[in-house]
Design a protein around this motif. Structure first.
Motif, mmCIF file in Angstrom:
data_model
loop_
_atom_site.group_PDB
_atom_site.id
_atom_site.type_symbol
_atom_site.label_atom_id
_atom_site.label_comp_id
_atom_site.label_asym_id
_atom_site.label_seq_id
_atom_site.Cartn_x
_atom_site.Cartn_y
_atom_site.Cartn_z
ATOM 1 N N SER A 222 -37.528 2.936 -56.684
ATOM 2 C CA SER A 222 -38.719 2.378 -57.345
ATOM 3 C C SER A 222 -38.595 0.875 -57.504
ATOM 4 C CB SER A 222 -38.913 3.028 -58.720
ATOM 5 O OG SER A 222 -39.109 4.411 -58.599
ATOM 6 N N GLU A 223 -37.390 0.430 -57.823
ATOM 7 C CA GLU A 223 -37.154 -1.005 -57.994
ATOM 8 C C GLU A 223 -37.360 -1.762 -56.681
ATOM 9 O OE1 GLU A 223 -35.382 1.369 -61.053
ATOM 10 O OE2 GLU A 223 -34.886 1.406 -58.928
ATOM 11 N N GLN A 224 -36.916 -1.174 -55.572
ATOM 12 C CA GLN A 224 -37.088 -1.809 -54.269
ATOM 13 C C GLN A 224 -38.566 -1.855 -53.866
ATOM 14 O OE1 GLN A 224 -34.690 -3.312 -52.209
ATOM 15 N NE2 GLN A 224 -33.508 -3.144 -54.083
ATOM 16 N N LEU A 225 -39.311 -0.813 -54.178
ATOM 17 C CA LEU A 225 -40.746 -0.815 -53.885
ATOM 18 C C LEU A 225 -41.429 -1.973 -54.606
ATOM 19 C CD1 LEU A 225 -41.556 2.999 -54.182
ATOM 20 C CD2 LEU A 225 -41.379 1.661 -52.072
ATOM 21 N N LEU A 226 -41.114 -2.137 -55.884
ATOM 22 C CA LEU A 226 -41.727 -3.213 -56.672
ATOM 23 C C LEU A 226 -41.252 -4.590 -56.237
ATOM 24 C CD1 LEU A 226 -41.602 -1.555 -60.209
ATOM 25 C CD2 LEU A 226 -43.632 -1.936 -58.778
ATOM 26 N N LYS A 227 -40.025 -4.681 -55.813
ATOM 27 C CA LYS A 227 -39.471 -5.968 -55.392
ATOM 28 C C LYS A 227 -40.052 -6.428 -54.055
ATOM 29 C CE LYS A 227 -35.123 -8.207 -54.122
ATOM 30 N NZ LYS A 227 -33.674 -8.034 -53.950
ATOM 31 N N HIS A 228 -40.084 -5.528 -53.072
ATOM 32 C CA HIS A 228 -40.462 -5.936 -51.713
ATOM 33 C C HIS A 228 -41.948 -5.757 -51.409
ATOM 34 C CE1 HIS A 228 -36.393 -6.809 -50.623
ATOM 35 N NE2 HIS A 228 -36.006 -5.636 -51.081
ATOM 36 N N LYS A 229 -42.569 -4.802 -52.011
ATOM 37 C CA LYS A 229 -44.000 -4.522 -51.910
ATOM 38 C C LYS A 229 -44.469 -4.114 -50.518
ATOM 39 C CE LYS A 229 -44.875 -7.293 -55.914
ATOM 40 N NZ LYS A 229 -44.083 -8.456 -56.196
ATOM 41 N N LEU A 230 -44.294 -4.954 -49.506
ATOM 42 C CA LEU A 230 -44.572 -4.539 -48.132
ATOM 43 C C LEU A 230 -43.257 -4.025 -47.558
ATOM 44 C CD1 LEU A 230 -46.897 -7.318 -46.640
ATOM 45 C CD2 LEU A 230 -47.518 -5.018 -47.373
ATOM 46 N N SER B 276 -51.860 1.012 -46.971
ATOM 47 C CA SER B 276 -52.875 1.390 -45.977
ATOM 48 C C SER B 276 -54.286 1.217 -46.529
ATOM 49 C CB SER B 276 -52.670 2.842 -45.524
ATOM 50 O OG SER B 276 -51.455 2.977 -44.831
ATOM 51 N N MET B 277 -54.507 1.636 -47.769
ATOM 52 C CA MET B 277 -55.833 1.499 -48.376
ATOM 53 C C MET B 277 -56.212 0.034 -48.537
ATOM 54 S SD MET B 277 -57.034 4.465 -48.515
ATOM 55 C CE MET B 277 -58.539 3.973 -49.300
ATOM 56 N N PHE C 5 -50.543 -8.577 -52.815
ATOM 57 C CA PHE C 5 -49.294 -8.025 -53.342
ATOM 58 C C PHE C 5 -48.425 -9.072 -54.042
ATOM 59 C CE2 PHE C 5 -50.396 -4.676 -50.293
ATOM 60 C CZ PHE C 5 -50.240 -3.561 -51.114
ATOM 61 N N GLY C 6 -48.929 -10.305 -54.145
ATOM 62 C CA GLY C 6 -48.199 -11.348 -54.857
ATOM 63 C C GLY C 6 -46.936 -11.792 -54.149
ATOM 64 N N ILE C 7 -46.969 -11.797 -52.831
ATOM 65 C CA ILE C 7 -45.803 -12.185 -52.033
ATOM 66 C C ILE C 7 -45.999 -13.616 -51.546
ATOM 67 C CG2 ILE C 7 -44.483 -11.716 -49.928
ATOM 68 C CD1 ILE C 7 -45.478 -8.765 -50.209
ATOM 69 N N THR C 8 -44.990 -14.438 -51.734
ATOM 70 C CA THR C 8 -45.004 -15.811 -51.241
ATOM 71 C C THR C 8 -43.905 -15.970 -50.205
ATOM 72 O OG1 THR C 8 -45.785 -16.616 -53.379
ATOM 73 C CG2 THR C 8 -44.795 -18.246 -51.895
ATOM 74 N N CYS C 9 -44.279 -16.456 -49.044
ATOM 75 C CA CYS C 9 -43.301 -16.727 -47.985
ATOM 76 C C CYS C 9 -42.993 -18.217 -47.999
ATOM 77 C CB CYS C 9 -43.858 -16.321 -46.621
ATOM 78 S SG CYS C 9 -44.125 -14.556 -46.453
ATOM 79 N N LYS C 10 -41.748 -18.535 -48.314
ATOM 80 C CA LYS C 10 -41.341 -19.936 -48.373
ATOM 81 C C LYS C 10 -40.529 -20.350 -47.163
ATOM 82 C CE LYS C 10 -41.439 -20.075 -53.371
ATOM 83 N NZ LYS C 10 -40.722 -20.350 -54.602
ATOM 84 N N ASP C 11 -40.236 -19.391 -46.294
ATOM 85 C CA ASP C 11 -39.474 -19.721 -45.094
ATOM 86 C C ASP C 11 -39.937 -18.828 -43.943
ATOM 87 O OD1 ASP C 11 -37.712 -17.258 -44.952
ATOM 88 O OD2 ASP C 11 -37.086 -18.044 -46.903
ATOM 89 N N CYS D 103 -43.708 -6.148 -40.928
ATOM 90 C CA CYS D 103 -44.155 -5.049 -41.798
ATOM 91 C C CYS D 103 -45.640 -4.754 -41.577
ATOM 92 C CB CYS D 103 -43.923 -5.405 -43.268
ATOM 93 S SG CYS D 103 -42.192 -5.559 -43.732
ATOM 94 N N MET D 104 -46.438 -5.820 -41.490
ATOM 95 C CA MET D 104 -47.877 -5.640 -41.313
ATOM 96 C C MET D 104 -48.201 -5.070 -39.930
ATOM 97 S SD MET D 104 -50.783 -5.734 -42.791
ATOM 98 C CE MET D 104 -50.359 -6.602 -44.280
#
Length: 176
Positions: free
Chosen positions: A50-58, A108-109, A132-138, A148-149
């Motif tokens: 569950s922690e990994q799902l919340l951390k990585h999201k995608l 998917s939704m 999903f609140g993900i920021t790519c800095k590199d 992933c997408m």
């Protein structure tokens, strides 16, 4: 191996008298396996905590259809203990496997909501990262998220839920 989805392969590895059983767990990576010993299944990356799902999201999965079949297998498997690569040992994996399946469905939704009228892959990726609140800095993280997408849209195309077209050298995704 990758077409067997959690089946016991009647393949073993013996190390200093300990007989380890190889279990097919494809999806996260091609031909991924788990190892069973003394009624404990070492799940590798077949399932995320569950922690990994919340951390990585995608989630990084090479083939989502096989990931889902592997998760369904894990739900019904009867090992006494399970040990995911990125999690704690547990006696029950069913709820966590369902949580992983539900997370995949959530992604998917989100994609299906975005592609009703057609959207470029780059815009889909940006909008999903924002959602999903993900920021790519590199570049490394960006390429990981892009992979992933791509896996997600490949899965949705196999499921006939989206259509992928190339227009003016852009990949356009729209709902079927």
């Amino acid at each position: 191996l990758d077409c067997l989805f959690g089946r016991r392969l009647d393949r073993y590895l013996e190390i200093e008298g300990a007989k380890l059983e190889i279990i097919s767990l494809p999806g996260h990576s091609v031909n991924m396996i788990g190892i069973s010993y003394d009624n404990v299944l070492f799940c590798a990356d077949a399932i995320f905590s569950s922690e990994q799902l919340l951390k990585h999201k995608l989630l990084f999965n090479v083939e989502l259809d096989k990931t889902i079949k592997t998760l369904e297998y894990l739900k019904g498997s009867g090992f006494k203990y399970y040990l995911p690569s990125h999690g704690s040992i547990t006696e029950s994996i069913s709820c966590l496997a369902q949580e992983n399946i539900d997370w995949i469905k959530k992604i998917s939704m989100n994609i299906l909501d975005q592609v009703k009228d057609g959207v470029s892959f780059e815009n889909l990726l940006k909008n999903s990262l924002d959602f999903f609140g993900i920021t790519c800095k590199d570049v490394t993280k960006y390429f990981m998220m892009k992979t992933c997408m791509l896996s997600e849209i490949s899965y949705l195309q196999k499921e006939n839920k989206i259509i992928i077209e190339i227009r003016d050298n852009l990949m356009i995704i729209k709902k079927s």
